[in-house]
Design an enzyme around this catalytic site. Structure first.
Site, PDB file in Angstrom:
ATOM      1  N   ASP A 221      -2.202  -6.228  -1.384  1.00 21.87           N
ATOM      2  CA  ASP A 221      -2.649  -6.106  -2.771  1.00 21.87           C
ATOM      3  C   ASP A 221      -2.556  -4.656  -3.238  1.00 21.87           C
ATOM      4  O   ASP A 221      -2.923  -3.723  -2.498  1.00 21.87           O
ATOM      5  CB  ASP A 221      -4.115  -6.571  -2.848  1.00 21.87           C
ATOM      6  CG  ASP A 221      -4.619  -6.707  -4.264  1.00 21.87           C
ATOM      7  OD1 ASP A 221      -4.040  -7.499  -5.023  1.00 21.87           O
ATOM      8  OD2 ASP A 221      -5.604  -6.018  -4.614  1.00 21.87           O
ATOM      9  N   GLU A 271       3.525  -4.264  17.206  1.00 12.42           N
ATOM     10  CA  GLU A 271       2.841  -4.492  18.488  1.00 12.42           C
ATOM     11  C   GLU A 271       2.925  -5.967  18.872  1.00 12.42           C
ATOM     12  O   GLU A 271       2.638  -6.345  19.998  1.00 12.42           O
ATOM     13  CB  GLU A 271       1.351  -4.110  18.378  1.00 12.42           C
ATOM     14  CG  GLU A 271       1.104  -2.628  18.271  1.00 12.42           C
ATOM     15  CD  GLU A 271      -0.343  -2.331  17.828  1.00 12.42           C
ATOM     16  OE1 GLU A 271      -1.194  -3.261  17.784  1.00 12.42           O
ATOM     17  OE2 GLU A 271      -0.598  -1.154  17.516  1.00 12.42           O
TER      18      GLU A 271
HETATM   19  C1  NOJ Z   1      -3.693  -7.841  -7.819  1.00 15.99           C
HETATM   20  C2  NOJ Z   1      -4.226  -9.215  -7.632  1.00 15.99           C
HETATM   21  O1  NOJ Z   1      -3.163 -10.121  -7.584  1.00 15.99           O
HETATM   22  C3  NOJ Z   1      -5.169  -9.461  -8.770  1.00 15.99           C
HETATM   23  O2  NOJ Z   1      -5.573 -10.805  -8.839  1.00 15.99           O
HETATM   24  C4  NOJ Z   1      -6.331  -8.529  -8.645  1.00 15.99           C
HETATM   25  O3  NOJ Z   1      -7.164  -8.663  -9.775  1.00 15.99           O
HETATM   26  C5  NOJ Z   1      -5.891  -7.077  -8.543  1.00 15.99           C
HETATM   27  N1  NOJ Z   1      -4.776  -6.903  -7.674  1.00 15.99           N
HETATM   28  C6  NOJ Z   1      -7.004  -6.211  -8.020  1.00 15.99           C
HETATM   29  O4  NOJ Z   1      -7.255  -6.505  -6.676  1.00 15.99           O
END
Ligand code: NOJ
Length: 565
Positions: A221, A271
């Protein structure tokens, strides 16, 4: 020349030479599961891990190679689970670690891989580190894991600068002692300080924790956000509000020293046997995707450009060429039409009063009018979305399918304000509808308290039109979007054998610029008619079409796959 009123499929004869087959992830179809909206086993209205396990036979019958699970970790759900309290546990509403192990076992038994979401840019404000940071003084090691700065003015009651959260409002939250912390998303999501070695070491431990439990890889993310330049003087927001840049010059995103973090992660992935894989969610300029997709980094980065492409051959050609550029550098293009953050593709392509304007913003504007204006042509949107996914599935690389796309689901455009959960909606003071409309729990049956999602009502209201889009209803119809996906994924397993790709120019079918056609290994050809008039079909064996082919011609908004001599 085939003529048919139904989508058609015909098994080709040759199977891939397994000795030469690429690693699974280079051609994988990955199904994105938003756990709270997929299947609810216990009737609390929230989808859960045992619910997903119970649907593994469905995933098998769909024919996907892997699933990516959005966050299922303990969370107050301030941002749909992307506010993580504990990276190495399961939210009790979604199950237990034992349930997770059962899910991995069931998926692997069905020959389906699993990727989990890792959320390294921020924790939740309930994470033990943040609780400790709040209880610790300014300048302490606990605060140094986050980004705390002194407020401005004699009373320190003004934020350190004017930067804005991507969800709206100030990016700084006061903690009551003159300091503020940075949060580029919701206030409940304090940003971590990736210059702190304890943060780096802890995330490597989290990767090992899940890899040891058998996960095959990770979706990362906000992969472009970890390293920040907080040196003063701060640049004013007016100068940096445009976040995507081609040159690494933004203080918050896509910094030059970020790949070093992923080289450390790559050492962890390697790993394991086989090495674990990763895909970056990096909202960066297309020319900068490589920094994340490099083989000594995460290995893949989503190509988000298709989410904003208009339904125009020129747009599709441009985006495909951009992904093929990744391929020429030895990387794996990673395609998608939508995800849990974007309005559903069938809706984007069905906003009839905006021909040729199908960007995410078009659909967000439509949401502002409670899904009334411009008028949504459901059938048109579905037809185009079906044609679009056959294009994606015929491209070299990996394709991600967001749950419900295989049903042709539309955005739920008229969720009542009181039902909205997305912080985007809340932080905009109700101006934005946010992302809940694509996250409404899936319909599995045409009736029941939540259309088969679970034994009780779902956590977001499902509209009556969901009945026609249920898995059970669509399974019975040979011309449904679900039947198309099943046929396409089965064919792709046989056809997608290498990276070879070539455009067929418009003279090939004598059809002009409205037709986009390309060739893949073994005489596999994909042809799409974006224009208003039907066009002739090529000589060859029809393998599959996204819609009917009346009079042996390819109608508008339709893709067909052929094997040509
Ligand atoms: C991207 C994620 O896909 C989204 O749903 C989220 O709100 C933001 N990153 C923050 O984590």
């Amino acid at each position: 020349m085939p003529t048919s009123d139904e989508p058609t499929s015909d098994e080709p004869t040759s199977a891939p030479d397994t000795d030469q087959a690429a690693p699974w992830w280079r051609t994988a179809v990955v199904y994105q599961i938003y756990p709270r909206s997929f299947a609810d086993s216990d009737g609390d209205g929230i989808g859960d891990l045992p619910g997903i396990t119970s649907r593994v036979p469905y995933l098998s019958s769909l024919g996907v190679d892997a699933v990516w699970l959005c966050p299922f970790y303990p969370s107050a759900l301030a941002d749909g689970g992307y506010d993580v309290d504990d990276y190495r546990d399961v939210d009790p509403r979604l199950g237990t670690l034992a349930d997770f192990d059962d899910l991995v076992t069931a998926l692997h038994a069905a020959d389906i891989k699993i990727l989990v979401d890792v959320v390294p840019n921020h924790t939740s404000d309930r994470h033990a580190w943040f609780v400790e940071a709040l209880a610790s003084p300014a300048g302490s090691a606990a605060r140094n894991r986050y980004i705390f700065r002194d407020g401005l003015g004699p009373d320190q009651d003004r934020p350190p600068n004017d930067w804005e959260s991507l969800f709206g409002g100030s990016a700084w939250e006061p903690v009551g002692d003159g300091q503020y912390y940075l949060h580029m998303f919701a206030a409940e999501q304090p940003d971590l300080n990736w210059h702190d070695d304890s943060v780096r070491a802890d995330f490597r431990a989290t990767l090992r924790f899940w890899a040891d439990r058998g996960v095959d890889g990770f979706r990362v993310d906000v992969a472009h956000g970890l390293i920040k330049d907080l040196n003063e003087p701060y640049r004013p927001w007016s100068e940096i509000s445009e976040v995507i840049r081609p040159d690494g010059s933004h203080p918050l995103w896509d910094r030059e020293d970020l790949p070093e973090v992923y080289r450390e992660w790559r050492a962890v992935f390697d790993e394991y046997v086989p090495p674990r894989i990763a895909v970056a969610e990096a909202s960066v300029h297309p020319t900068r995707r490589s920094r994340y997709a490099a083989s000594d980094g995460l290995g893949m980065a989503f190509n988000f450009e298709m989410q904003d492409a208009d339904w125009l051959p020129s747009d599709y050609r441009r985006v495909i060429d951009s992904g093929l550029g990744d391929l020429s550098r030895g990387e794996t293009p990673t395609w998608l039409l939508g995800c849990h953050d974007s309005p559903r593709v069938a809706t984007r392509y069905g906003l009839a009063r905006n021909p040729g304007r199908n960007s995410q913003q078009t659909a967000r504007d439509w949401l502002l009018t409670d899904g009334r204006l411009p008028e949504l042509d459901r059938a048109l949107g579905e037809r185009r979305a079906r044609a679009a996914v056959l294009i994606l599935l015929a491209l070299p690389g990996s394709t991600y399918v967001f749950q419900g796309e295989e049903l042709g689901l539309h955005e739920v455009g008229d969720l009542p304000s009181a039902a909205l959960q997305d912080p985007m909606a809340q932080r905009s003071g109700g101006k934005e509808k946010g992302r809940d409309g694509c996250r409404v729990p899936l319909p599995w049956t045409p009736d029941g308290p939540s259309y088969g999602f679970g034994p009780g009502p779902a956590n977001l209201p499902q509209p009556a039109w969901f009945a026609d889009y249920s898995v059970a209803s669509e399974s019975e119809r040979a011309d449904s979007t679900l039947s198309l996906y099943r046929a396409a994924l089965a064919l792709r397993r046989v056809l997608a054998t290498g990276d070879e790709f070539g455009w067929l120019d418009s003279g090939w079918l004598d059809s002009g610029d409205d037709v986009l056609a390309f060739r893949r290994p073994g005489g596999w050809v994909s042809v799409t008619n974006f224009g208003g008039q039907p066009v002739g079909l090529p000589d060859g064996q029809l393998l599959l079409a996204s819609g009917a082919l009346p009079d042996g011609r390819l109608p508008s908004d339709t893709t067909a796959w052929f094997r040509v001599p």
